[in-house]
Design an enzyme around this catalytic site. Structure first.
Site, PDB file in Angstrom:
ATOM      1  N   GLY A 273       0.811  -1.200   0.000  1.00 17.74           N
ATOM      2  CA  GLY A 273       0.000   0.000   0.000  1.00 17.74           C
ATOM      3  C   GLY A 273       0.851   1.259   0.000  1.00 17.74           C
ATOM      4  O   GLY A 273       1.994   1.267  -0.471  1.00 17.74           O
ATOM      5  N   SER A 274       0.314   2.306   0.597  1.00 20.96           N
ATOM      6  CA  SER A 274       0.917   3.635   0.444  1.00 20.96           C
ATOM      7  C   SER A 274       2.249   3.818   1.149  1.00 20.96           C
ATOM      8  O   SER A 274       2.977   4.767   0.850  1.00 20.96           O
ATOM      9  CB  SER A 274      -0.067   4.708   0.914  1.00 20.96           C
ATOM     10  OG  SER A 274      -1.203   4.736   0.068  1.00 20.96           O
ATOM     11  N   THR A 275       2.593   2.950   2.114  1.00 19.01           N
ATOM     12  CA  THR A 275       3.919   3.082   2.727  1.00 19.01           C
ATOM     13  C   THR A 275       5.020   2.868   1.690  1.00 19.01           C
ATOM     14  O   THR A 275       6.130   3.384   1.834  1.00 19.01           O
ATOM     15  CB  THR A 275       4.099   2.077   3.879  1.00 19.01           C
ATOM     16  OG1 THR A 275       3.800   0.765   3.409  1.00 19.01           O
ATOM     17  CG2 THR A 275       3.182   2.418   5.050  1.00 19.01           C
ATOM     18  N   PHE A 276       4.690   2.132   0.625  1.00 15.80           N
ATOM     19  CA  PHE A 276       5.666   1.866  -0.432  1.00 15.80           C
ATOM     20  C   PHE A 276       5.936   3.117  -1.270  1.00 15.80           C
ATOM     21  O   PHE A 276       6.960   3.191  -1.967  1.00 15.80           O
ATOM     22  CB  PHE A 276       5.140   0.741  -1.336  1.00 15.80           C
ATOM     23  CG  PHE A 276       6.139   0.216  -2.320  1.00 15.80           C
ATOM     24  CD1 PHE A 276       7.085  -0.718  -1.929  1.00 15.80           C
ATOM     25  CD2 PHE A 276       6.153   0.656  -3.639  1.00 15.80           C
ATOM     26  CE1 PHE A 276       8.011  -1.216  -2.835  1.00 15.80           C
ATOM     27  CE2 PHE A 276       7.075   0.172  -4.552  1.00 15.80           C
ATOM     28  CZ  PHE A 276       8.010  -0.767  -4.147  1.00 15.80           C
ATOM     29  N   LYS A 277       5.051   4.100  -1.192  1.00 14.95           N
ATOM     30  CA  LYS A 277       5.226   5.325  -1.977  1.00 14.95           C
ATOM     31  C   LYS A 277       6.516   6.061  -1.605  1.00 14.95           C
ATOM     32  O   LYS A 277       7.025   6.860  -2.397  1.00 14.95           O
ATOM     33  CB  LYS A 277       4.016   6.247  -1.785  1.00 14.95           C
ATOM     34  CG  LYS A 277       2.733   5.712  -2.410  1.00 14.95           C
ATOM     35  CD  LYS A 277       1.522   6.563  -2.062  1.00 14.95           C
ATOM     36  CE  LYS A 277       0.255   6.009  -2.697  1.00 14.95           C
ATOM     37  NZ  LYS A 277      -0.961   6.737  -2.288  1.00 14.95           N
TER      38      LYS A 277
END
Length: 612
Positions: A273-277
């Site tokens: 999810g967005s932590t990978f951004k």
């Protein structure tokens, strides 16, 4: 001549062959009662004992020496509570030495001592130990457990069994062919050698805090699982590793195999999810492809890629925004644009350089590598979804190691949890683990920019629940839909938050994920971020926030903690609103409190009360 020949033969046997034949004779007469040595202790980073040993003697019988068998069987049956048939079978087994395993396990240490006073010939007790875990289920997924024979079966106990397990001793008894003692040869005691102690990088206090907070979150949101990792981003030292649900190592047989053999931070893989951004952001900054403060991006709420409409979490879109606001708002179309600027090969290269798709080599048992797209299966659509953390599969520890590299100046560090091996007799360190830098992935300048940007995410964006005015905190939220067999589960999400403090020079990196929480607010910013913020309150030193928090309509004000020491439960209960009171102890009078009276309290206004 015959007489001389016999005399020479006797001299040869009794003089020249004496040692050889004597040793052979002793070997044939020798009977050994095994004596187990203690396994090494497992300690936390401060030397606090996480795993120790309890003496639990075993009983052995030499049938050839046993004269009053019925007396022994009667005593063993009464004390152990086992059926007489079970005890008799163990005692009468055809062997020179019978280990009364089942009977010994049913007896107490005092029972064994009292049985020895009976003076039953042929009954022997031997040293044996069972593992003891003073903190019960705490850190169970890392520590593991041992079997009935004392060998490690899971976790640290299994992986480092060769270090923790000592060399067993024995009691040597000399008997004749019928098993009777040979009084001409005294018994010999061989003590063996105790196993080495193992000191971990784990901080017991941080482990207890994080595990308790995640346990409460699981109960509050009726979640399936919870994951937590705390690491020093500069060195790779793991300070806490939480995998819930957990189990009691001393009673592992009662737990589900799905729990006892799974350490979720390394065995569970899922879309980040967005932590990978943070990875996409770091790559774009490193390649000078974005001006966060001055460059604008318009988000209508979606973007088209390869004939597919990929939506932002905010259906109506964020409109015109700077790329800094793209990060603060966790805007999917904005990150798809950053991924497009990087290109397929360059983004994939960064992803692999950050350690995804490979083991972190932490040494934690059962670690998975995760799943990345193959070159053949990686097209424009896959590239777009990867840019915002969907479609790939990673472990929590891989994320922690990768994000550490974006914060510590650009180095990918190897996570590790075993610090030292210690000699139990001299307390000398015989082996030590040191931080290992694998490679540089981004520049120090990029790292500084990423830290500051993530600080703004906490102050102004989706991570505001982790904000503390007296702490310098940065981080990123994540909300990922769960996928099973290639299909997304309706309404099931893994919500997460990865945070660090202080922003200028991070000492702590914390990752928290809650699996399938129930309720309408299934977002990392509302469920996971507050947990990380609370943890930083407990472990991080005060350092004024770099950025002032963006005020929102529902922000609750600070309030001053009242003086509750000396009060009773009855007098304090009316304060249960607006304060959240957490009681410690079974008494009625309050003898201590945290926070202290007069200190400012921030939502959710929690006060810990300690009774007499």
């Amino acid at each position: 001549m015959l007489f001389v020949a016999i005399l020479v033969k006797l001299l040869y046997i009794q003089v020249w062959q004496y040692e050889e034949l004597h040793d052979k004779a002793l070997t044939s007469w020798n009977r050994q009662v095994p004596q187990q040595t203690e396994r090494g202790l497992i300690l936390d980073r401060e030397g606090k004992v996480l795993v120790t040993n309890q003496l639990h003697p075993s009983l052995h019988v030499m049938p050839g020496q046993l004269e009053d068998k019925d007396l022994l069987i009667r005593e063993l049956t009464e004390r152990s509570g086992l059926p007489e048939t079970v005890v008799r079978k163990e005692v009468e087994r055809k062997s020179y030495l019978n280990h009364l395993r089942s009977t010994s396990q049913a007896l107490t240490k005092n029972d064994v001592a009292e049985l020895q006073t009976l003076g039953v010939e042929g009954l022997y007790s031997s040293l044996a130990f069972k593992r003891s875990y003073p903190y019960n289920s705490l850190l169970a997924s890392v520590l593991g457990f041992t079997g009935a024979d004392g060998s490690g079966l899971a976790g640290v106990e299994y992986t480092y069994d060769h270090v923790l397990k000592g060399i067993n001793g024995n009691l040597e008894i000399y008997t004749d062919a019928k098993g009777k003692r040979a009084p001409s040869n005294p018994d010999e005691w061989n003590p063996g050698r105790r196993g080495y102690h193992l000191q971990l990088t784990i901080d017991l206090a941080i482990q207890q805090l994080l595990e308790a907070k995640l346990q409460r979150a699981m109960e509050a949101y009726k979640a399936k699982q919870a994951i937590g990792v705390v690491m020093n981003p500069k060195t790779g030292e793991l300070l806490a590793v939480v995998s819930l649900p957990t189990y009691q190592p001393e009673d592992y047989q009662s737990a589900s195999p799905d729990v006892i053999y799974k350490n979720l931070p390394v065995t569970m893989t899922f879309e980040p999810g967005s932590t990978f951004k943070i990875i996409t952001l770091s790559a774009a900054i490193e390649e000078n492809l974005v001006d966060l403060e001055h460059e604008h991006f318009h988000d209508p709420g979606y973007t088209h890629v390869a004939g597919h409409r990929l939506r932002c979490w905010k259906r109506q879109g964020h409109g015109s925004q700077t790329f800094l606001e793209v990060v603060e708002n966790s805007c999917n179309p904005g990150f798809i644009e950053l991924g497009h600027r990087l290109g397929e090969e360059r983004l994939q290269s960064y992803i692999r350089n950050f350690g995804f798709g490979a083991s972190t080599e932490s040494g934690l048992a059962g670690e998975q590598k995760g799943i990345l797209f193959s070159k053949e299966a990686y097209g424009p659509l896959e590239h777009a979804t990867t840019s915002f953390g969907q479609g790939i599969s990673v472990t929590p520890l891989q994320q922690v190691a990768a994000i550490a590299a974006t914060l510590n100046g650009g180095h990918l560090v190897k996570p590790y949890f075993v610090s030292r091996t210690i000699d139990p007799y001299t307390n000398e360190v015989v082996a030590e683990t040191f931080p290992e830098l694998k490679r540089r992935v981004i520049s120090p300048e990029t790292s500084k920019k990423v830290r500051e940007t993530l600080g703004e995410v906490v102050a102004h964006g989706s991570g505001q629940q982790a904000y503390r005015s007296y702490l310098s905190v940065g981080g990123k939220t994540g909300t990922a839909q769960k996928a099973v067999d290639g299909h997304y589960l309706d309404g099931e999400y893994i919500v997460s938050f990865i945070g660090f403090a202080p922003v200028q020079d991070p000492e702590y990196l914390v990752y928290v994920a809650i699996d399938a929480p129930e309720g309408s607010n299934q977002f990392g910013g509302t469920i996971a971020a507050p947990i990380v913020g609370e943890l930083f309150e407990d472990i991080a030193e005060d350092s004024p926030a770099l950025f002032e928090k963006k005020k929102t309509w529902n922000d609750l004000p600070e309030t001053i903690v009242p003086q509750l020491i000396g009060e009773t439960k009855e007098s304090v209960l009316p304060l249960d609103y607006p304060f959240q009171l957490i009681w410690h102890g079974d008494g009625n009078k309050v003898i201590d409190q945290l926070p202290k009276a007069g200190e400012p309290s921030r939502p959710p206004y929690t006060i810990h009360l300690y009774t007499d």
